[in-house]
Design a protein around this motif. Sequence first.
Motif, PDB file in Angstrom:
ATOM      1  N   LEU A   3      -9.599   1.222  18.359  1.00 32.37           N
ATOM      2  CA  LEU A   3     -10.305   0.733  17.170  1.00 32.37           C
ATOM      3  C   LEU A   3     -10.730   1.885  16.264  1.00 32.37           C
ATOM      4  N   MET A   4     -11.163   2.987  16.854  1.00 31.92           N
ATOM      5  CA  MET A   4     -11.513   4.168  16.051  1.00 31.92           C
ATOM      6  C   MET A   4     -10.306   4.634  15.253  1.00 31.92           C
ATOM      7  N   ARG A   5      -9.140   4.591  15.878  1.00 32.80           N
ATOM      8  CA  ARG A   5      -7.906   4.991  15.196  1.00 32.80           C
ATOM      9  C   ARG A   5      -7.630   4.085  13.999  1.00 32.80           C
ATOM     10  N   VAL A   6      -7.746   2.783  14.222  1.00 26.48           N
ATOM     11  CA  VAL A   6      -7.523   1.818  13.137  1.00 26.48           C
ATOM     12  C   VAL A   6      -8.508   2.068  11.995  1.00 26.48           C
ATOM     13  N   GLU A   7      -9.770   2.283  12.340  1.00 28.89           N
ATOM     14  CA  GLU A   7     -10.793   2.507  11.319  1.00 28.89           C
ATOM     15  C   GLU A   7     -10.523   3.785  10.531  1.00 28.89           C
ATOM     16  N   ARG A   8     -10.076   4.827  11.190  1.00 34.46           N
ATOM     17  CA  ARG A   8      -9.765   6.078  10.481  1.00 34.46           C
ATOM     18  C   ARG A   8      -8.617   5.888   9.509  1.00 34.46           C
ATOM     19  N   LEU A   9      -7.686   5.039   9.859  1.00 28.38           N
ATOM     20  CA  LEU A   9      -6.546   4.793   8.976  1.00 28.38           C
ATOM     21  C   LEU A   9      -6.923   3.912   7.785  1.00 28.38           C
ATOM     22  N   PHE A  67      -8.030   9.019   2.956  1.00 28.25           N
ATOM     23  CA  PHE A  67      -7.566  10.259   3.576  1.00 28.25           C
ATOM     24  C   PHE A  67      -8.258  11.470   2.957  1.00 28.25           C
ATOM     25  N   ASP A  68      -8.773  12.347   3.802  1.00 27.86           N
ATOM     26  CA  ASP A  68      -9.406  13.596   3.377  1.00 27.86           C
ATOM     27  C   ASP A  68      -8.702  14.734   4.106  1.00 27.86           C
ATOM     28  N   GLU A  69      -7.841  15.459   3.391  1.00 27.01           N
ATOM     29  CA  GLU A  69      -7.037  16.494   4.044  1.00 27.01           C
ATOM     30  C   GLU A  69      -7.854  17.661   4.573  1.00 27.01           C
ATOM     31  N   THR A  70      -9.113  17.785   4.168  1.00 24.83           N
ATOM     32  CA  THR A  70      -9.956  18.860   4.694  1.00 24.83           C
ATOM     33  C   THR A  70     -10.624  18.474   6.012  1.00 24.83           C
ATOM     34  N   GLN A 129      -4.429  13.645  16.250  1.00 27.87           N
ATOM     35  CA  GLN A 129      -2.971  13.810  16.222  1.00 27.87           C
ATOM     36  C   GLN A 129      -2.279  12.493  15.889  1.00 27.87           C
ATOM     37  N   SER A 130      -2.761  11.430  16.506  1.00 26.91           N
ATOM     38  CA  SER A 130      -2.164  10.119  16.280  1.00 26.91           C
ATOM     39  C   SER A 130      -2.348   9.683  14.829  1.00 26.91           C
ATOM     40  N   VAL A 131      -3.551   9.856  14.322  1.00 35.12           N
ATOM     41  CA  VAL A 131      -3.845   9.478  12.937  1.00 35.12           C
ATOM     42  C   VAL A 131      -3.012  10.327  11.975  1.00 35.12           C
ATOM     43  N   ALA A 132      -2.968  11.633  12.186  1.00 33.08           N
ATOM     44  CA  ALA A 132      -2.217  12.522  11.297  1.00 33.08           C
ATOM     45  C   ALA A 132      -0.733  12.171  11.288  1.00 33.08           C
ATOM     46  N   LEU A 163       2.781   8.672   4.106  1.00 31.09           N
ATOM     47  CA  LEU A 163       2.855   9.475   2.882  1.00 31.09           C
ATOM     48  C   LEU A 163       4.291   9.844   2.521  1.00 31.09           C
ATOM     49  N   LYS A 164       5.139  10.005   3.505  1.00 34.58           N
ATOM     50  CA  LYS A 164       6.511  10.460   3.277  1.00 34.58           C
ATOM     51  C   LYS A 164       7.538   9.336   3.257  1.00 34.58           C
ATOM     52  N   ALA A 165       7.124   8.119   3.544  1.00 36.56           N
ATOM     53  CA  ALA A 165       8.068   7.010   3.699  1.00 36.56           C
ATOM     54  C   ALA A 165       8.981   6.834   2.491  1.00 36.56           C
TER      55      ALA A 165
END
Length: 119
Positions: free
Chosen positions: A55-61, A65-68, A97-100, A107-109
């Motif tokens: 769930l944390m992963r889903v929420e981060r996505l 996005f903050d590249e810093t 790692q999973s989120v990135a 982003l590249k799709a």
Amino acid sequence: MTNNELKQLRRLLFLDVSEAAALIAGCESRTWQRWEKGDRAIPSDVIRTIKMLSLMRVERLQVEFDETDPNYRYFDTFGEYKAAGGAGNEIRWRLAQSVASTLLCELKADEWRDEETID
């Protein structure tokens, strides 16, 4: 949770069996393998923890996005993650790692579609 769901979520979080066993369950790798094979019931605390991490992963996505922020960047090692300001333990690093990796794909799709050469 089924044994296959446990395996899928572990892989989604970029954890190998030994890491999941140590970091999530505090058990031996063989015990985790038995859960994934369906030979033993998965303990409720393990189910709860892996669900919360997912769930944390889903929420981060779902957050902008903050590249810093190190939680949205890929690092080869836990040490690199910590040096960049990443907080928490190795599970947080694997989550990053999973989120990135997912963000990279998103982003590249379009670029990759334009370059597609597979018939």
